[in-house]
Design a protein around this motif. Structure first.
Motif, PDB file in Angstrom:
ATOM      1  N   UNK A 124      97.993  84.537  45.351  1.00 48.15           N
ATOM      2  CA  UNK A 124      97.843  85.887  44.819  1.00 48.15           C
ATOM      3  C   UNK A 124      96.544  86.522  45.305  1.00 48.15           C
ATOM      4  N   UNK A 125      95.496  85.733  45.430  1.00 47.10           N
ATOM      5  CA  UNK A 125      94.207  86.226  45.906  1.00 47.10           C
ATOM      6  C   UNK A 125      93.624  85.246  46.909  1.00 47.10           C
ATOM      7  N   UNK A 126      92.801  85.763  47.789  1.00 50.29           N
ATOM      8  CA  UNK A 126      92.117  84.912  48.744  1.00 50.29           C
ATOM      9  C   UNK A 126      90.790  84.437  48.143  1.00 50.29           C
ATOM     10  N   UNK A 127      90.530  83.131  48.147  1.00 48.50           N
ATOM     11  CA  UNK A 127      89.229  82.644  47.666  1.00 48.50           C
ATOM     12  C   UNK A 127      88.100  83.192  48.539  1.00 48.50           C
ATOM     13  N   UNK A 128      86.936  83.370  47.950  1.00 49.08           N
ATOM     14  CA  UNK A 128      85.803  83.926  48.697  1.00 49.08           C
ATOM     15  C   UNK A 128      85.291  82.953  49.757  1.00 49.08           C
ATOM     16  N   UNK A 129      85.272  81.677  49.416  1.00 45.21           N
ATOM     17  CA  UNK A 129      84.711  80.684  50.338  1.00 45.21           C
ATOM     18  C   UNK A 129      85.615  79.449  50.410  1.00 45.21           C
ATOM     19  N   UNK A 130      85.346  78.625  51.423  1.00 44.07           N
ATOM     20  CA  UNK A 130      86.072  77.358  51.553  1.00 44.07           C
ATOM     21  C   UNK A 130      85.790  76.463  50.356  1.00 44.07           C
ATOM     22  N   UNK A 131      84.553  76.460  49.858  1.00 48.77           N
ATOM     23  CA  UNK A 131      84.205  75.661  48.683  1.00 48.77           C
ATOM     24  C   UNK A 131      85.032  76.081  47.474  1.00 48.77           C
ATOM     25  N   UNK A 132      85.223  77.387  47.295  1.00 50.66           N
ATOM     26  CA  UNK A 132      86.058  77.872  46.190  1.00 50.66           C
ATOM     27  C   UNK A 132      87.506  77.429  46.365  1.00 50.66           C
ATOM     28  N   UNK A 133      87.983  77.453  47.602  1.00 48.59           N
ATOM     29  CA  UNK A 133      89.366  77.050  47.869  1.00 48.59           C
ATOM     30  C   UNK A 133      89.577  75.573  47.545  1.00 48.59           C
ATOM     31  N   UNK A 134      88.578  74.736  47.856  1.00 44.38           N
ATOM     32  CA  UNK A 134      88.684  73.312  47.546  1.00 44.38           C
ATOM     33  C   UNK A 134      88.795  73.102  46.036  1.00 44.38           C
ATOM     34  N   UNK A 135      88.060  73.877  45.253  1.00 45.46           N
ATOM     35  CA  UNK A 135      88.151  73.780  43.799  1.00 45.46           C
ATOM     36  C   UNK A 135      89.550  74.146  43.311  1.00 45.46           C
ATOM     37  N   UNK A 136      90.153  75.124  43.950  1.00 44.74           N
ATOM     38  CA  UNK A 136      91.509  75.533  43.568  1.00 44.74           C
ATOM     39  C   UNK A 136      92.529  74.461  43.938  1.00 44.74           C
ATOM     40  N   UNK A 137      92.317  73.779  45.067  1.00 41.29           N
ATOM     41  CA  UNK A 137      93.209  72.673  45.435  1.00 41.29           C
ATOM     42  C   UNK A 137      93.124  71.574  44.380  1.00 41.29           C
ATOM     43  N   UNK A 138      91.916  71.275  43.931  1.00 37.71           N
ATOM     44  CA  UNK A 138      91.735  70.253  42.903  1.00 37.71           C
ATOM     45  C   UNK A 138      92.397  70.654  41.587  1.00 37.71           C
ATOM     46  N   UNK A 139      92.482  71.967  41.345  1.00 35.34           N
ATOM     47  CA  UNK A 139      93.125  72.459  40.123  1.00 35.34           C
ATOM     48  C   UNK A 139      94.644  72.553  40.260  1.00 35.34           C
ATOM     49  N   UNK A 140      95.159  72.213  41.435  1.00 39.79           N
ATOM     50  CA  UNK A 140      96.598  72.226  41.636  1.00 39.79           C
ATOM     51  C   UNK A 140      97.173  73.586  41.976  1.00 39.79           C
ATOM     52  N   UNK A 141      96.320  74.532  42.405  1.00 34.61           N
ATOM     53  CA  UNK A 141      96.778  75.888  42.705  1.00 34.61           C
ATOM     54  C   UNK A 141      97.462  75.968  44.063  1.00 34.61           C
ATOM     55  N   UNK A 142      97.021  75.189  45.038  1.00 39.35           N
ATOM     56  CA  UNK A 142      97.593  75.255  46.375  1.00 39.35           C
ATOM     57  C   UNK A 142      96.960  74.231  47.290  1.00 39.35           C
TER      58      UNK A 142
END
Length: 256
Positions: A124-142
């Motif tokens: 739905x939204x693009x994470x601001x940074x790669x570090x933020x994206x890694x946190x979302x992967x850990x949360x099961x978002x993608x």
């Protein structure tokens, strides 16, 4: 403060995931009198720092806008997908881009991969940074597709990564201002290219050294000429060619 009392330094910027420690160690061994200052920068600002002369050189990821810059490609990284350890992808040794078609694949704003077409389903939204994206992967978002060094940089115990075939690869390059290839820059190019400390490639010869090299062959020729003359004089003083050793010259005496 300016002038001869100001010590020389070499300022090197680098983007996340790039580890210049090996080159820094070699630099310190070869040029202990010139400190190497490291500056970490974001992928978005890396080329601008070099172009504006804020740093002497930068280790960055390709592709970049090369206007006003030199760039030497150094190596290419493997592209991987970061997934939770209990994801189906974790059971494979390698996956393809098509294998990610049913998953949400995060695309952070600082993504360094040059995608022609993004894999998977968009978030739905693009994470601001790669570090933020890694946190979302850990949360099961993608899931997240990145160069391997970034996956290692943001490693978590609950995540793993696998190589992805069919994805663009990230190339790392050394870049510096196009009109400022200084002696120190030449030295650092030699370091990253693996030249030995005695290599003369890229070094500027002093006028004294050039003059010495030009005069050396002439001196050798002159010495060779004197040797040839001395040899010729020795041959002329000796016995004629073919004369018997220890024999006397002239007609033999008649017996009485």
């Amino acid at each position: 403060m300016t002038g001869p009392d100001v010590p020389l330094t070499f300022k090197l910027a680098y983007v996340p995931g790039v580890t210049p420690s090996k080159w820094v160690r070699i630099w310190n061994e070869r040029s202990p009198g010139v400190p190497l200052e490291l500056v970490q920068t974001s992928p978005a600002d890396a080329a601008t720092l070099a172009r504006d002369g804020e740093v002497d050189a930068v280790l960055l990821r390709l592709p970049i806008d090369r206007t006003g810059l030199h760039a030497i490609p150094l190596y290419t990284e493997t592209t991987v997908v970061v997934v939770p350890k209990d994801h189906l992808v974790a059971a494979a040794d390698e996956v393809s881009v098509d294998d990610l078609a049913d998953d949400i694949v995060l695309h952070p704003l600082d993504d360094t991969l040059d995608w022609a077409e993004l894999p998977g389903k968009p978030a739905l939204e693009r994470p601001a940074t790669t570090a933020d994206a890694v946190e979302l992967v850990a949360a099961g978002v993608g899931l997240l597709v990145v160069p391997q060094s970034l996956a290692r940089l943001h490693h978590r115990r609950d995540l793993t990564f696998r190589p992805v075939s069919g994805a663009p690869e990230s190339g790392v390059a050394l870049s510096w201002p196009e009109d400022e290839t200084t002696d120190l820059m030449e030295q650092f190019i030699g370091v990253v290219r693996g030249r030995t400390v005695n290599s003369t490639r890229g070094r500027r010869q002093t006028p004294e050294k050039q003059t010495t090299e030009k005069q050396a062959p002439a001196k050798r020729s002159e010495a060779g000429g004197r040797k040839a003359q001395a040899t010729g004089r020795t041959q002329r003083r000796g016995a004629p060619k073919g004369a018997p050793k220890g024999g006397k010259r002239g007609k033999p005496r008649r017996r009485s």
